[in-house]
Every structure is written in C-alpha cells, then in structure tokens.
Design a protein around this motif. Sequence first.
Motif, mmCIF file in Angstrom:
data_model
loop_
_atom_site.group_PDB
_atom_site.id
_atom_site.type_symbol
_atom_site.label_atom_id
_atom_site.label_comp_id
_atom_site.label_asym_id
_atom_site.label_seq_id
_atom_site.Cartn_x
_atom_site.Cartn_y
_atom_site.Cartn_z
ATOM 1 N N GLU A 162 0.831 -1.221 0.000
ATOM 2 C CA GLU A 162 0.000 0.000 0.000
ATOM 3 C C GLU A 162 0.864 1.270 0.000
ATOM 4 O O GLU A 162 0.460 2.304 -0.509
ATOM 5 N N SER A 163 2.022 1.169 0.631
ATOM 6 C CA SER A 163 2.851 2.380 0.729
ATOM 7 C C SER A 163 4.295 2.130 0.290
ATOM 8 O O SER A 163 5.141 3.013 0.425
ATOM 9 N N ALA A 164 4.548 0.932 -0.266
ATOM 10 C CA ALA A 164 5.931 0.583 -0.603
ATOM 11 C C ALA A 164 6.521 1.484 -1.677
ATOM 12 O O ALA A 164 7.727 1.691 -1.722
ATOM 13 N N ASN A 165 5.669 1.982 -2.540
ATOM 14 C CA ASN A 165 6.197 2.801 -3.640
ATOM 15 C C ASN A 165 6.104 4.301 -3.358
ATOM 16 O O ASN A 165 6.357 5.112 -4.225
ATOM 17 N N SER A 166 5.716 4.658 -2.133
ATOM 18 C CA SER A 166 5.593 6.087 -1.791
ATOM 19 C C SER A 166 6.954 6.628 -1.379
ATOM 20 O O SER A 166 7.808 5.887 -0.894
ATOM 21 N N LEU A 167 7.099 7.924 -1.537
ATOM 22 C CA LEU A 167 8.276 8.579 -0.958
ATOM 23 C C LEU A 167 8.139 8.476 0.568
ATOM 24 O O LEU A 167 7.022 8.461 1.096
ATOM 25 N N ALA A 168 9.276 8.435 1.260
ATOM 26 C CA ALA A 168 9.266 8.108 2.693
ATOM 27 C C ALA A 168 8.310 8.992 3.498
ATOM 28 O O ALA A 168 7.574 8.513 4.359
ATOM 29 N N GLU A 169 8.299 10.300 3.196
ATOM 30 C CA GLU A 169 7.478 11.218 3.995
ATOM 31 C C GLU A 169 6.006 11.157 3.600
ATOM 32 O O GLU A 169 5.174 11.773 4.272
ATOM 33 N N GLY A 170 5.710 10.429 2.537
ATOM 34 C CA GLY A 170 4.330 10.410 2.052
ATOM 35 C C GLY A 170 3.665 9.052 2.231
ATOM 36 O O GLY A 170 2.806 8.682 1.433
ATOM 37 N N ARG A 171 4.089 8.313 3.248
ATOM 38 C CA ARG A 171 3.553 6.958 3.398
ATOM 39 C C ARG A 171 2.199 6.907 4.099
ATOM 40 O O ARG A 171 1.541 5.866 4.117
ATOM 41 N N GLY A 172 1.833 8.012 4.710
ATOM 42 C CA GLY A 172 0.503 8.071 5.316
ATOM 43 C C GLY A 172 0.433 7.368 6.663
ATOM 44 O O GLY A 172 1.354 6.644 7.055
ATOM 45 N N GLU A 173 -0.671 7.612 7.354
ATOM 46 C CA GLU A 173 -0.829 7.058 8.712
ATOM 47 C C GLU A 173 -0.862 5.533 8.702
ATOM 48 O O GLU A 173 -0.360 4.889 9.600
ATOM 49 N N GLY A 174 -1.466 4.970 7.669
ATOM 50 C CA GLY A 174 -1.562 3.512 7.617
ATOM 51 C C GLY A 174 -2.449 2.972 8.723
ATOM 52 O O GLY A 174 -3.184 3.711 9.385
ATOM 53 N N ASP A 175 -2.351 1.663 8.958
ATOM 54 C CA ASP A 175 -3.157 1.058 10.031
ATOM 55 C C ASP A 175 -2.378 -0.101 10.629
ATOM 56 O O ASP A 175 -1.196 -0.297 10.340
ATOM 57 N N GLU A 176 -3.070 -0.865 11.466
ATOM 58 C CA GLU A 176 -2.365 -1.951 12.166
ATOM 59 C C GLU A 176 -1.844 -3.003 11.199
ATOM 60 O O GLU A 176 -0.875 -3.707 11.496
ATOM 61 N N MET A 177 -2.474 -3.101 9.991
ATOM 62 C CA MET A 177 -2.012 -4.090 9.031
ATOM 63 C C MET A 177 -0.604 -3.740 8.518
ATOM 64 O O MET A 177 0.189 -4.629 8.213
ATOM 65 N N ALA A 178 -0.318 -2.454 8.439
ATOM 66 C CA ALA A 178 1.033 -2.032 8.047
ATOM 67 C C ALA A 178 2.028 -2.404 9.137
ATOM 68 O O ALA A 178 3.175 -2.804 8.857
ATOM 69 N N ASP A 179 1.608 -2.261 10.396
ATOM 70 C CA ASP A 179 2.477 -2.657 11.520
ATOM 71 C C ASP A 179 2.730 -4.157 11.511
ATOM 72 O O ASP A 179 3.844 -4.622 11.780
ATOM 73 N N ILE A 180 1.690 -4.908 11.188
ATOM 74 C CA ILE A 180 1.823 -6.381 11.180
ATOM 75 C C ILE A 180 2.803 -6.804 10.080
ATOM 76 O O ILE A 180 3.654 -7.667 10.282
ATOM 77 N N TYR A 181 2.697 -6.137 8.934
ATOM 78 C CA TYR A 181 3.631 -6.422 7.840
ATOM 79 C C TYR A 181 5.067 -6.078 8.275
ATOM 80 O O TYR A 181 6.000 -6.857 8.055
ATOM 81 N N ALA A 182 5.196 -4.899 8.926
ATOM 82 C CA ALA A 182 6.531 -4.467 9.374
ATOM 83 C C ALA A 182 7.095 -5.456 10.389
ATOM 84 O O ALA A 182 8.314 -5.699 10.422
ATOM 85 N N LEU A 183 6.228 -6.044 11.186
ATOM 86 C CA LEU A 183 6.688 -7.044 12.161
ATOM 87 C C LEU A 183 7.302 -8.240 11.433
ATOM 88 O O LEU A 183 8.336 -8.775 11.837
ATOM 89 N N GLY A 184 6.651 -8.636 10.352
ATOM 90 C CA GLY A 184 7.181 -9.738 9.551
ATOM 91 C C GLY A 184 8.557 -9.412 9.003
ATOM 92 O O GLY A 184 9.499 -10.224 9.088
ATOM 93 N N ILE A 185 8.704 -8.230 8.450
ATOM 94 C CA ILE A 185 10.004 -7.822 7.904
ATOM 95 C C ILE A 185 11.048 -7.753 9.026
ATOM 96 O O ILE A 185 12.208 -8.127 8.854
ATOM 97 N N LEU A 186 10.607 -7.277 10.202
ATOM 98 C CA LEU A 186 11.512 -7.171 11.349
ATOM 99 C C LEU A 186 12.093 -8.551 11.713
ATOM 100 O O LEU A 186 13.299 -8.691 11.980
ATOM 101 N N ILE A 187 11.224 -9.539 11.666
ATOM 102 C CA ILE A 187 11.682 -10.897 11.989
ATOM 103 C C ILE A 187 12.741 -11.341 10.964
ATOM 104 O O ILE A 187 13.803 -11.857 11.317
ATOM 105 N N VAL A 188 12.421 -11.097 9.690
ATOM 106 C CA VAL A 188 13.364 -11.466 8.628
ATOM 107 C C VAL A 188 14.696 -10.733 8.832
ATOM 108 O O VAL A 188 15.778 -11.313 8.720
ATOM 109 N N HIS A 189 14.586 -9.464 9.152
ATOM 110 C CA HIS A 189 15.762 -8.619 9.333
ATOM 111 C C HIS A 189 16.631 -9.123 10.481
ATOM 112 O O HIS A 189 17.850 -9.290 10.367
ATOM 113 N N MET A 190 15.986 -9.424 11.618
ATOM 114 C CA MET A 190 16.758 -9.787 12.812
ATOM 115 C C MET A 190 17.309 -11.207 12.725
ATOM 116 O O MET A 190 18.394 -11.491 13.203
#
Lengths: 674, 168
Positions: free
Chosen positions: A175-203
Amino acid sequence: MVDDNNLGLLHGRYRILIQQPLPHLDSGENRAYKVEDNRDGTSQLFAILLSQGIVHRDQMVQDLMKKSPPGLVPLQSHGIVKFSDIDIQYAFVFEQPLGGRIFNNAPISENVLLGKIIPRLVDLLIEMAGRKMAHRGIRADNLFYMEPGESGVVLGECISSPAGSLQPDVYEPLESANSLAEGRGEGDEMADIYALGILIVHMLGGVLPGEGRSREELYAAKLQHGSYAVLVPKIPASTRVGFLLAGLLNDDPTRRWNVEVLKRWRDGVYERPRPGFGDRQAPGPIVFEGQEYVSPRLLSLAMTHRSAQAFTLMENGKLESWVRNSLNDKDAASRMSDISVRKSGGTRGRQSDTQSVSKACAILDPQGSFWYREASFSRGGLPGLLAYAFRTGGTLRNSLGELLENGTLLDVMYSEVKSKPAGLGLMPSKKKEGWIKLNLAADCFEYMEKRDVQGYGLERCLYELNPHLSCMSPAVEGAYIKDPETLLEILEVKALKAEGKIKPFDRHVSAFLAARSKALTKQFQRFNTLRPGSVEYTIHLVSVFARMQTLLSPSPKPGLCAWAAHTLKPFVKSIHSDIRRETVLKRLDKSVQGGNIEQILKDIDLLNNLTRDEREYNQAINTFIAIVENIRSLKDGVEVRKLAAQKYGHWLASLISIAALLSSMGLSYMYFLR
Amino acid sequence: MASEQAKKATKGVLPLLIFLGVGAVVIPPTIIVLTAGMMPSIVATFITVNQVKGSVAAMTAMNLAGVIPVVGFLWQRGHTVDQAFNLLSDVFMWLMMLGGAGVAAFLLWGVPIVVQAVYEMQARHMIGRLEKRRMKMIEEWGGRIIEDSRVEPSVPKKSEKSDTEKET
C-alpha cells in the motif's frame, strides 16, 4: 522576555540539556538530548527536539499521553520549550532505554526472537490496534532494552516524524511501498503487522532484507512474486517462523494475519497460512514498451516510468480494452474511458498527458501509491510529503503544486467516490479513506487558483493540510511557531533586536496566518489588488500587523512598531513639502514609542498626506513655472516696455497738447473777442 | 504694403484740401497764416506715417495752440492779405507758431522717457517680489522643485495662470 531559569525547561519540570546530545537516540532529522527531571533526580530521560518543517503525529501524541501502552518507550511529556527569546523548540520527553539497541546488525537467534522479542511486540500491537493506533515505526533499529542486562524490550518512539517516514523501504507493505518516505501516510495496524514480519526477517538474517535494491525494484519484486517469496527464502528460518512470516507478509491486507490471528498465535494456536503470490494476474497480457504485462499494478509502475509512451497506450484505446476484456473490470474500464485523452502538444499538452497517465495509474493500482511526476504518496501521506517538499524544495515541490493546481487529485478522488469498493480492490471499510479529505482537496484547488496572492498558493495548502506544522518562514529562523500569537511575539523580539530592520512578511508567514487565523483571511485577499512595493501595499501590510496586534496580542510591540516605522519612512520621506514631511516624521517617531501599530497608521495618516502633498506639489510646480517665466519675461521685456512707454508717452503728450490747444482757444477768445 | 501706407497718409488730406480750397476763396488771409503756421504739423503728418497716432495729434494740437493767437491778431488788425503777410514777416509771430510745434516735439521726446523710467522701476520691483516668492517656494518644497519644474508640463492650469498673471 523569558526568565533565564526557565530557559530549556519543559512545563517547569524537564530541563533539556542542549549541551548533552544523545546521537544514538536521534530520530531521523530530529535530534535527541539528555533531560534532567527537576522532581525526580533518579529518572533517566531524553528529549527529541522537532526540526523545522517536520510534521509530528499530534493525534498519536494525544493518545499516548492518555495511556502509554506497555512495550513502547514511555512518553513523559511534550510541549514547547524556550531556549532563548527566539529559539523556541517543540520537545518530546521520553524515558531513556538504558539497555541500548537490541539489534546491532548481527543475526539474533530464533529462540531469543520468538521467546522474548516478538511476544512483547505482538502484545504491543494488539494493545495499539485495540486503541486504533498504528505505530508505523516497527523496525530493527527502533528496538531497545529498557534496562541494562538485556531486559525490558521496548519499541522506540514513533511520534516525532510522519508515520512510517523513518522505515526502510522494505518494511512498507504494498500500500505504501512505492511512496516517498514522507508520504507513506498514517496507515493502520495491518502495516504494523507487515513491518513485524520484515523485522523478523531482518533480525534473523542480520541484514536488511532486500538491501541494495531500490524502492521501485523492491515494489516490483513484491508485486511480481510476493513479499514472502522475495524475502523469506534467504534467511535460516524454521517451519514455525515460516508459517508466521507467511501470515505476516501476505501482500493482500485482507489475507494478511490480523490482530485476532496474532492473538491466537500468541496463545499457541499456530495456523498454516498460504503465502501470497503478488498482484492479481490478467488472463491475457498487454504489451507496453516491448514487454508483456499481466499485473495491472506492475503495468501502472511501468507507465509511471514512461508517461509519454503510456499516454500513447491510452490514446489508442488498448489499455481500456485490456482492463475491460482481460482484467474483466467493467467499473475500472468505464472510469478509464472517462479520462480525457486528446492529442496535444507543447508544455500544457505534456502536463495534460501526465494528468491522464496519473489518473490511469490510480485506476490500475488503487491500493498503491498515487503518482504524479516526482511525487508519489499513499492515502493520507500528502500532507507530510508536502512539508518534506518545502524542506527540500526542487522538482518535488513543483510537481505537488502542479498536482493540486490542475485538479488531477480531485478528479481521481471524485472518480473513486463514484466507483464500487470492489472495483478499487479495497475492503468496504477502506473506501472511506481518501488520498486526503475531499473538502481539503477542493480547498487546495481553490488556493492554487489564487496562487499569486499573498496567503494563498501551495504554502496555504501546506498549512491547511498540516494543522500542527510550525511556520516555515525564514523570518522565524527555525523557531517552532504553533499559532499566530507566537509568530507575532517572535517577530516582535526579532524586530526589537534588529531595530525594526527585519522582513517579517513572506509567503509562508501570510499563508500561515491565513490558515491559522480565519479573521485575517479577508485582509489577505486585498493584497491581490495591490502592487507590491506601492504605498497602498505597504500601508495594507502594516495594517495587517496592526490588526494582528489588536486581535491576537494587544500588548505594546515596540519592535514591530520600529519595523512599521522603518517600512513607512521611505514613503514619508517622499513627501515633497519640507514642513509636512517634518511634521509627519515627528508624529511617526512619537507614535513608535507607544507600541501600537494601528495608532501609528492613524497618527501619520500617510495616504491622505501623500495625496494632498502630491496635489499641492503639482500646483506648486505650475506656480513655480509661472513665476520663473514671469521673471524671465520681465528681465527680457526692456524693448517691450520701451515701446509701451513710447505709446503711452505720446498719448500723454497729445493730451497735454490738446489741453494747451483748448487753453489757447479760451485765452484767444477772451483776449480778442471780449 | 506701400499702397496701404500711402492711402493712410493721404486719408486726412482730402478734407484738408477741401477746407483749404473753400477757405482760399472765402477767407484767404486766414488760410495763408494757417498754411504757413501749421507747416510743422503738415510735415509731421507725412514723416510719422508708421509711428503712433498720438505724436501727430500732439504736434497738430500744440502747433494750432500757437497759431490761433496769430489768427486772432490777423482778425483784430484787419483781415487782409497784406496784414497776413505783415504778420508773417514778424519774427515773434513765427516764434509763437513754431514754438508750439517745438514744445510738442519736446513733449513727444521727453514724456516716453519718463514713462519708461517708471515702467522699469515697476518691473524691477515686480522681479524682486517674484524672486522672493520663488525662494520661498524652494524653501517649502526643496530644491527638487527646480528640477521637477523643468520636466513638468509648462502649460499651467487656467486658474493658476490667471493668478500669476494678475500679479504681473
């Protein structure tokens, strides 16, 4: 004047030690400093000072101040701090995580991650989702141990920057992957859940997933194969983690694990989700620039790279036909046909082409970012991006100005309002979330129509879209200005220091005032009819400040009065009459001491004096010319006078002669006939 | 032009010739004295064609004022041609007749000089007043008015023009 003891003090309690920076706690462009708590000497705190032009998340701040969720670095206080009369900053005071960062670019074992870190984050996500909050800053380098000895996992702050703006590109869902960093918008908990997945991969992997790839490459890869397929095979993960990631990293928000599933996972009920496989595929491809596309979102991405060729594709009707027949999306095809496609040339023509392509891309990729030239933002991301554009300047700002001015965004929003939610590929609840609020988009369109007028234009859009943004005028030199009263006070201090030799008015100041104080809006409209630099313009400018003083801060303003005097003096000095000029100057100097700007204007009555002076001066010039001409003619008139004297002299002589004749006749009569 | 001037010069001659013709028949002695005594005026009439009319009138009037007493003597002593020639042979009579013409010539020379002197005095006085006013305006409006008055339209407004004209 601020008491020296209160300098650097927030709410009389937290002293921000500007000389003790904490660079490891910096948040993007915002700097972190150590804080002393006057009431509790044992507490370890740090403050983040907001840089100029950064849009903070005010609603989130209010929510966190009510109750800070466990697992998040606690926000102690926030507000305006004065470091000097003119150095005013906005500060957020947090409890300092003493245990340092959890992730130091080395892989973390699955046991530690799943046993200690993820459950804590899942709890936090569940808590925040329950309060309709999205963190939007879940990333490996934003995780800390609150206490020394690797205990007390907490997530770092997320309020001092626009939502998601500090996230690496890979952490953003489609939903916001192709946005410029400052224009990603408030988003919702689903964006946080996705980020959690990436965090796991990252760590687990110890390296940033997708490192070395650009934002658009990552976006294209996720669309083509799905985030799971692109990122997960490259890390050593167990089946348990694999299932978790398959749920978290599903690119379709409707299929991604939600809070309920996370709760079950936390309670030990493991599901076996199917990983996502990227964007939907059309049965038949469309050829664009020699390449076949079956994914509308990938096609949309390609079209943004080659807008001229994309316009040709639209012009020949192939795109509409593909959407109607291959994608089988009648609603999208119908909206696509509504886009004005006409042959055109020149600059306006190219702009029109870009508008059409932008609208088409919004139809092809309604869940993704909105694209217009250099600008790319998600739903709700335009305000933050606009502020960023003003900080950096350049083509991004021009693109956003063009977008708001030509009505493309409004057209897309109206088009979406008319369309079916399913047609947008959105959940019904998502239908309500527009790119920005519709009324604001309409207002911005109006402001851009009057862009040349003070108080309007892109600057006005900036302050209307960002109600908590500080004034970005160079005149305030980075001070945090929350309202017109503060602006007036800062300008007063600056003017007093510079003995009135400042420039307190520019497009930012006017737009900020117009946006924050509706009572002044009418005043700004009058600038439209006045020529900058003219006496009427200058008097009106001073009268705006006079009105501001009356309405907002009636205390004496000697500094701004000095500025008013400094601004008006050249016009006073242009008075031709020495007497009148000296009188007005004396009145001006006397009025300045009173500190009332309105009184200055009343006392000197400049416009009336100038008008009268001009009229009288013109009369004086004509009189002067007549005097000079008379003197010259008198000096050169000897011959004329000689001739006149001769005529008059002869006339007199003839009179005398006639008198003599009559006398002679009378005497002869008496002598000879009597 | 020449014919017009000749016409002007001969305009008053015809009645004079008629008067002289009739007089030569009716009162020949008087006409002889008048013709001889008024010779300066006759000459002045012809040589002052382009000058102001007043000079001829002054000359004629003053000349006539001198001739009338001589005509009185003629009529008193006997209105005959002999008596006319007697009187014309008297130097005092000539002095009386030509003296009037002389006085007229003196007046025509002296009065314009006196009038011009008065005019010059008035002009100097007016220039002084205008200079004072000019200086006062420079004091009030500054030296810039000198520059601006050079570029301003030199045609003053009607009312201002009449004001300044009144002063002059």
